[in-house]
Structures are given as structure tokens and as C-alpha cells.
Design a protein around this motif. Structure first.
Motif, mmCIF file in Angstrom:
data_model
loop_
_atom_site.group_PDB
_atom_site.id
_atom_site.type_symbol
_atom_site.label_atom_id
_atom_site.label_comp_id
_atom_site.label_asym_id
_atom_site.label_seq_id
_atom_site.Cartn_x
_atom_site.Cartn_y
_atom_site.Cartn_z
ATOM 1 N N GLN A 165 -0.255 -11.921 -4.443
ATOM 2 C CA GLN A 165 -0.975 -10.680 -4.750
ATOM 3 C C GLN A 165 -1.811 -10.255 -3.553
ATOM 4 O OE1 GLN A 165 -3.353 -11.082 -8.242
ATOM 5 N NE2 GLN A 165 -4.825 -12.473 -7.316
ATOM 6 N N LEU A 167 -4.918 -7.237 -2.284
ATOM 7 C CA LEU A 167 -6.044 -6.477 -2.822
ATOM 8 C C LEU A 167 -6.029 -5.069 -2.233
ATOM 9 C CD1 LEU A 167 -7.193 -9.689 -2.252
ATOM 10 C CD2 LEU A 167 -8.854 -8.696 -3.842
ATOM 11 N N LEU A 170 -9.472 0.881 -2.982
ATOM 12 C CA LEU A 170 -9.131 2.268 -3.350
ATOM 13 C C LEU A 170 -9.880 3.297 -2.500
ATOM 14 C CD1 LEU A 170 -9.213 1.858 -7.236
ATOM 15 C CD2 LEU A 170 -7.186 1.952 -5.801
ATOM 16 N N GLU A 190 -8.469 -3.205 -6.493
ATOM 17 C CA GLU A 190 -7.461 -3.563 -7.498
ATOM 18 C C GLU A 190 -6.589 -4.704 -6.977
ATOM 19 O OE1 GLU A 190 -6.657 -2.496 -10.556
ATOM 20 O OE2 GLU A 190 -8.028 -0.790 -10.762
ATOM 21 N N LEU A 192 -3.148 -6.371 -6.697
ATOM 22 C CA LEU A 192 -1.764 -5.908 -6.808
ATOM 23 C C LEU A 192 -0.798 -7.084 -6.754
ATOM 24 C CD1 LEU A 192 -1.521 -2.835 -4.385
ATOM 25 C CD2 LEU A 192 -1.984 -2.845 -6.832
ATOM 26 N N HIS A 223 -0.650 -0.659 -15.979
ATOM 27 C CA HIS A 223 -1.442 -1.086 -14.827
ATOM 28 C C HIS A 223 -1.194 -0.162 -13.625
ATOM 29 C CE1 HIS A 223 -2.929 -4.750 -12.264
ATOM 30 N NE2 HIS A 223 -3.694 -3.710 -12.155
ATOM 31 N N ASN A 226 -2.953 3.080 -14.184
ATOM 32 C CA ASN A 226 -4.409 2.956 -13.989
ATOM 33 C C ASN A 226 -4.778 2.966 -12.510
ATOM 34 O OD1 ASN A 226 -5.119 2.857 -16.646
ATOM 35 N ND2 ASN A 226 -5.097 0.616 -16.776
ATOM 36 N N ILE A 227 -3.966 2.293 -11.705
ATOM 37 C CA ILE A 227 -4.271 2.205 -10.270
ATOM 38 C C ILE A 227 -4.108 3.562 -9.588
ATOM 39 C CG2 ILE A 227 -3.517 1.216 -8.062
ATOM 40 C CD1 ILE A 227 -2.786 -1.330 -9.653
ATOM 41 N N SER A 230 -6.958 5.841 -10.644
ATOM 42 C CA SER A 230 -8.235 5.530 -9.992
ATOM 43 C C SER A 230 -8.207 5.939 -8.527
ATOM 44 C CB SER A 230 -8.528 4.023 -10.060
ATOM 45 O OG SER A 230 -8.572 3.600 -11.384
ATOM 46 N N TYR A 231 -7.072 5.702 -7.879
ATOM 47 C CA TYR A 231 -6.962 6.072 -6.465
ATOM 48 C C TYR A 231 -7.145 7.587 -6.303
ATOM 49 C CZ TYR A 231 -5.257 6.587 -1.709
ATOM 50 O OH TYR A 231 -5.165 6.909 -0.387
#
Ligand SMILES: [Zn+2]
Length: 255
Positions: A165, A167, A170, A190, A192, A223, A226-227, A230-231
Motif C-alpha cells: 500500500q 499513501l 490529497l 488516504e 491506497l 473506497h 470516497n478517495i 475527497s481529492y
């Protein structure tokens, strides 16, 4: 003296004025976002009534005078009115229009933005893509098209391309591997997993022609959505009421 011009465009918003008239905000292929006065279109017998509506894509014949546009006639190319029969799709279409109107007003629009919203509305009507994927696609790609593409090449410090993963910062629009991120503040960041990072790279960077071919795993869509949401919100510094309306319809069955 009035100059005549013909432009293809999508009506993003209509506003009534007077008893019979409307103002139309149209995103055009050649002239960006324009406001057009459409006289008499609220009359039942108006030949332009059906085209002078939000979600109508048409070839508009306009006259221009003193920097103002007036509708003469219009030839419909494609309408997306069928989204109105599904409240969730209608809410998303309204959100796409509101976001586009916002970025186009900032004079950051280009012809790819028009192409993006036309394609998004097409697939929304066709129902062949999950709504959440269309939402994520639109949000991520709109930001890319107006120059707010994040740096997704790899970790911004060591250039590592992938990891179990990564990070996603944003606000800074950049990636970190876990190692380089260290114990920085996780606010606005977030996580990822590999698959999500692949989807976000695809949505931000792939050719427009292939953009809607992404077959994303449905389990990841909430998910992902949501990302991208938010971005978009952080980068544009703006919250859209139509998004609240869309979310108020969710109640947990969003696919
Ligand atoms: Zn690193």
C-alpha cells in the motif's frame, strides 16, 4: 449589427426569467462556457422548447451582440433526459453538471471536459457501468483535465512505483511509500492498496478513448469513490450541494 455563429454544446443549467424566457449555461466545443438568452422557449409552441433544457446536447445557432448570445434555433444531437427516470442517476448527472459549471466558470475548461461529461452522461443513461465507478471516473478525470492531476508516478521521495500500500496525500497531490512517509500526520492522507492505486492511475492518466473501459472490482468502488470525491473537494476547495443530494439517496445500497 448581430454576428451569427453556430456552436455545438451541452446545456449545463437553465434559469427562467420573465414569463417565457430562459438563460442557458452552455458548455461549447469552441467557445468554452457561454450564457445564452433563449427567448420564448417556455411557450408551448416554441420550436426550441425541447432543446433549451439542461442535459440537451445540440448544435446551437446563435446571434451575438455586445458580447451577449441569443438563441435563434437549435438542432438536437443527443439528449440525456432519460436519467430523470432514475433519481440516483439524475442526482449524479446534476452533480456532474454542477462541477463542470464550477470549473468552466473558473475559465479552466477545455474540449476534453465537454467530452468527459458527454461520455459520463452516455454511460449513466446506458446503465452499463456502476454509478459509483462513473462518479469516481468523472471526479478524477475532471481534475486531471483542468491541470490538477496528482503526481502518481511513484513515491515522491524514493520514486518507488508500487507497494502493498501507498499513501496518497490529497492536498499535496502526491504519493509516499510507507517507508518514506514515516510518522507524518495522517490527516488528509488516504491509504491506497495496490489495486486502488492502479485504478486511480488509470482514471487520471489513461487515454480518454479507454477511460470507460476500466473493469474495477465492485468491492473497491465505495473506497475509490470516497478517495476521488475527497481529492476533488480538497483540490477545488468547494463542496457541491448536488453531491449531498446524491449521498442522501444512498442508504447503503450504492451499487
Ligand atoms: Zn518512498
Amino acid at each position: 449589427m448581430r454576428a451569427m455563429t453556430t456552436l455545438k454544446g451541452l446545456v449545463l443549467r437553465e434559469r427562467s426569467f420573465g414569463e417565457n424566457d430562459k438563460f442557458l449555461d452552455i458548455l461549447t466545443d469552441g467557445a468554452g462556457l457561454i450564457e445564452v438568452a433563449a427567448k420564448g422557449v417556455k411557450k408551448n409552441n416554441s420550436k426550441n422548447a425541447s432543446v433549451a433544457q439542461a442535459l440537451s446536447y445540440a448544435e446551437f445557432c446563435l446571434s451575438e451582440s455586445g458580447g451577449r448570445f441569443y438563441l435563434n434555433s437549435a438542432e438536437p444531437i443527443r439528449t440525456f433526459f432519460t436519467v430523470s427516470s432514475d433519481i440516483e442517476k439524475f442526482a449524479l448527472a446534476s452533480y456532474f453538471c454542477e462541477m463542470t459549471l464550477y470549473v468552466a466558470t473558473q475559465e479552466r475548461s477545455n474540449s476534453e471536459v465537454l467530452r468527459l461529461i458527454l461520455n459520463s452522461l452516455h454511460f449513466l443513461c446506458a446503465g452499463t457501468r456502476p454509478n459509483l465507478l462513473l462518479k469516481a471516473t468523472f471526479e478524477m478525470r475532471l481534475l486531471s483535465e483542468i491541470g490538477l492531476v496528482p503526481n502518481l508516478i511513484g513515491c515522491c521521495e524514493c520514486l518507488r512505483y508500487t507497494d502493498v500500500q501507498m499513501l496518497f496525500d490529497l492536498k499535496g497531490g502526491r504519493l509516499y511509500c510507507e517507508n518514506c512517509f514515516g510518522n507524518r500526520d495522517l490527516h488528509g492522507v488516504e491509504m491506497l492498496p495496490e489495486k486502488l492505486l492502479h485504478y486511480i492511475r488509470f482514471l487520471a492518466l489513461t487515454d480518454m478513448q479507454k477511460l470507460f473501459n476500466l473493469r474495477a472490482d465492485r468491492d473497491y468502488l465505495p473506497h475509490l469513490s470516497n478517495i476521488t470525491e475527497s481529492y476533488a473537494e480538497i483540490q477545488l476547495g468547494r463542496h457541491f450541494p448536488t453531491l449531498d443530494f446524491y449521498k442522501s439517496l444512498q442508504n447503503g445500497n450504492s451499487l
